[in-house]
Design a protein around this motif. Structure first.
Motif, PDB file in Angstrom:
ATOM      1  N   ARG A  50       0.818  -1.198  -0.066  1.00  0.00           N
ATOM      2  CA  ARG A  50      -0.131  -0.112   0.437  1.00  0.00           C
ATOM      3  C   ARG A  50       0.685   1.041   0.220  1.00  0.00           C
ATOM      4  NH1 ARG A  50      -4.633  -2.646   3.984  1.00  0.00           N
ATOM      5  NH2 ARG A  50      -5.956  -3.041   2.132  1.00  0.00           N
ATOM      6  N   LYS A  51       1.872   0.915   0.705  1.00  0.00           N
ATOM      7  CA  LYS A  51       2.915   2.330   0.997  1.00  0.00           C
ATOM      8  C   LYS A  51       3.668   2.754  -0.237  1.00  0.00           C
ATOM      9  CE  LYS A  51       3.296   2.593   5.554  1.00  0.00           C
ATOM     10  NZ  LYS A  51       2.182   2.787   6.093  1.00  0.00           N
ATOM     11  N   THR A  52       3.764   1.088  -1.310  1.00  0.00           N
ATOM     12  CA  THR A  52       4.381   1.306  -2.258  1.00  0.00           C
ATOM     13  C   THR A  52       3.723   2.475  -3.280  1.00  0.00           C
ATOM     14  OG1 THR A  52       5.698  -0.575  -2.083  1.00  0.00           O
ATOM     15  CG2 THR A  52       5.771   0.347  -4.078  1.00  0.00           C
ATOM     16  N   ILE A  53       2.749   1.722  -3.338  1.00  0.00           N
ATOM     17  CA  ILE A  53       1.633   2.310  -4.334  1.00  0.00           C
ATOM     18  C   ILE A  53       0.870   3.600  -3.988  1.00  0.00           C
ATOM     19  CG2 ILE A  53      -0.633   2.570  -5.112  1.00  0.00           C
ATOM     20  CD1 ILE A  53      -0.852   0.102  -4.595  1.00  0.00           C
ATOM     21  N   ASP A  54       1.517   4.337  -2.889  1.00  0.00           N
ATOM     22  CA  ASP A  54       1.221   6.246  -2.354  1.00  0.00           C
ATOM     23  C   ASP A  54       2.213   6.115  -3.148  1.00  0.00           C
ATOM     24  OD1 ASP A  54       0.208   5.342   0.979  1.00  0.00           O
ATOM     25  OD2 ASP A  54      -1.310   5.190  -1.390  1.00  0.00           O
ATOM     26  N   VAL A  55       3.643   5.843  -3.117  1.00  0.00           N
ATOM     27  CA  VAL A  55       4.559   6.993  -3.674  1.00  0.00           C
ATOM     28  C   VAL A  55       4.804   6.708  -4.429  1.00  0.00           C
ATOM     29  CG1 VAL A  55       7.213   6.615  -3.481  1.00  0.00           C
ATOM     30  CG2 VAL A  55       6.321   5.859  -1.321  1.00  0.00           C
ATOM     31  N   VAL A  56       4.075   5.833  -5.877  1.00  0.00           N
ATOM     32  CA  VAL A  56       4.423   5.925  -7.053  1.00  0.00           C
ATOM     33  C   VAL A  56       3.501   6.867  -7.672  1.00  0.00           C
ATOM     34  CG1 VAL A  56       3.453   4.637  -8.780  1.00  0.00           C
ATOM     35  CG2 VAL A  56       5.047   3.657  -7.288  1.00  0.00           C
ATOM     36  N   GLY A  57       2.347   7.197  -6.772  1.00  0.00           N
ATOM     37  CA  GLY A  57       1.129   8.028  -6.788  1.00  0.00           C
ATOM     38  C   GLY A  57       1.667   9.947  -6.825  1.00  0.00           C
ATOM     39  N   GLU A  58       2.218   9.138  -5.519  1.00  0.00           N
ATOM     40  CA  GLU A  58       3.417  10.888  -5.686  1.00  0.00           C
ATOM     41  C   GLU A  58       4.200  11.542  -6.844  1.00  0.00           C
ATOM     42  OE1 GLU A  58       2.296  12.754  -2.968  1.00  0.00           O
ATOM     43  OE2 GLU A  58       0.881  11.399  -2.279  1.00  0.00           O
ATOM     44  N   ILE A  59       4.732  10.891  -8.595  1.00  0.00           N
ATOM     45  CA  ILE A  59       5.411  11.033  -9.063  1.00  0.00           C
ATOM     46  C   ILE A  59       4.684  12.340  -9.243  1.00  0.00           C
ATOM     47  CG2 ILE A  59       6.537   9.944 -11.068  1.00  0.00           C
ATOM     48  CD1 ILE A  59       7.065   7.473 -10.243  1.00  0.00           C
TER      49      ILE A  59
END
Lengths: 82, 223
Positions: A50-59
């Motif tokens: 979930r945190k990985t997906i969040d970070v990806v979303g911040e690009i």
């Protein structure tokens, strides 16, 4: 009624995307959640995902350079002229 | 200093008129309509082209060709999908065709086959017991990232690692994770744009996310 076979961690990590997509049939989803309830490493894994997906979303968004915009306007005008 | 993050969809996209109005304005030759469309989608199109090209200049070429294709094809837009999805589908088709022609990509018909069938699992199987009473269970603890300082998850360095990991993905995995997790598209829209099944889309997404998670794990834990 026979007990459903418990899901393993190895199975779970390959099902995690289906789980997050809400694409599992209820029985499988229940099996996965049962495993999660009793398995800390898998809970951590799911949280990592979930945190990985969040970070990806911040690009951040790509920006359009003024030159690119001008080039494309030329394309448009040429197209208009037919 | 905190940087304001772009909301999805971008403000420029939110300001667009509806698809039908846009198409009609374009057909009337209104430059402002075209500029609005470019402002809204150029970044996305570049991003979608990148996995299939050798360098950015080529991506810009493909995107330029795409806009021309969009303008010429306006009469064929039937609103069965959104204009955005339609434009992206044209882009992906062109980018893939070009890559195939340049010998850098497996043929389109293999899009689902190569990426969706055999392929590496999301986690190295060596991390699980392969025999014994704990068969299938983690051999070692999986760390909680809750203990990481908030700043490390949001740092530029972290984002850079993620960006690098995404750029290293096979083209089709990169495209799906870009559309789903960066651009925030829903699964059905991605399937329409890429002309793949929901199941295939999910497999590509699964593999992509798995690799990015692994890259982050290595970064945070020095694994």
């Amino acid at each position: 009624m026979s007990e459903p076979v418990e899901m393993t961690c190895h199975e779970l990590v390959e099902l995690v995307t289906e789980y997050l997509e809400d694409a599992m049939v209820p029985a499988e989803r229940a099996r996965l959640e049962l495993h999660l309830a009793g398995c800390r490493p898998c809970r951590h894994y799911l949280d990592q995902m979930r945190k990985t997906i969040d970070v990806v979303g911040e690009i951040p968004e790509e920006t359009v350079s003024p030159e690119a915009r001008e080039d494309l306007l030329s394309v448009f005008r040429a197209w208009k002229r037919g | 200093m905190t940087v304001a993050l772009e909301l999805r969809p971008p403000k420029t996209e939110a300001a667009l008129p509806d698809d039908q109005s846009l198409v009609e304005a374009l057909q009337r030759g209104e430059e402002s309509a075209f500029v609005a469309l470019v402002e809204a989608y150029q970044g996305l199109l570049i991003r979608l082209a990148m996995p299939y090209v050798a360098h950015r200049a080529m991506a810009e070429d493909v995107v330029q060709e795409t806009w021309l294709g969009v303008l010429r094809g306006l009469g064929r837009f039937e609103a069965r999908s959104s204009l955005k999805t339609w434009i992206c589908r044209i882009l992906v088709n062109r980018a893939r065709t070009r890559a195939e022609r340049d010998g850098r990509l497996i043929p389109f018909s293999s899009f689902t086959a190569a990426d969706g069938e055999a392929g590496e699992p999301a986690v190295d199987p060596a991390r699980f017991y392969s025999t014994g009473p704990f068969e299938g269970h983690w051999m070692s603890m999986v760390q909680s990232w809750d203990d990481l300082p908030e700043e490390s998850l949001l740092s530029d360095e972290t984002r850079e690692r993620v960006r690098t990991a995404i750029e290293a993905l096979p083209a089709n995995q990169r495209t799906v994770i870009t559309l789903r997790d960066i651009e925030g598209w829903q699964a059905p829209e991605v399937c329409t744009a890429l002309e793949i099944s929901e199941a295939n889309q999910r497999v590509l997404l699964h593999r992509a996310r798995g690799k990015v998670r692994q890259a982050l794990e290595r970064y945070f834990e020095g694994a």
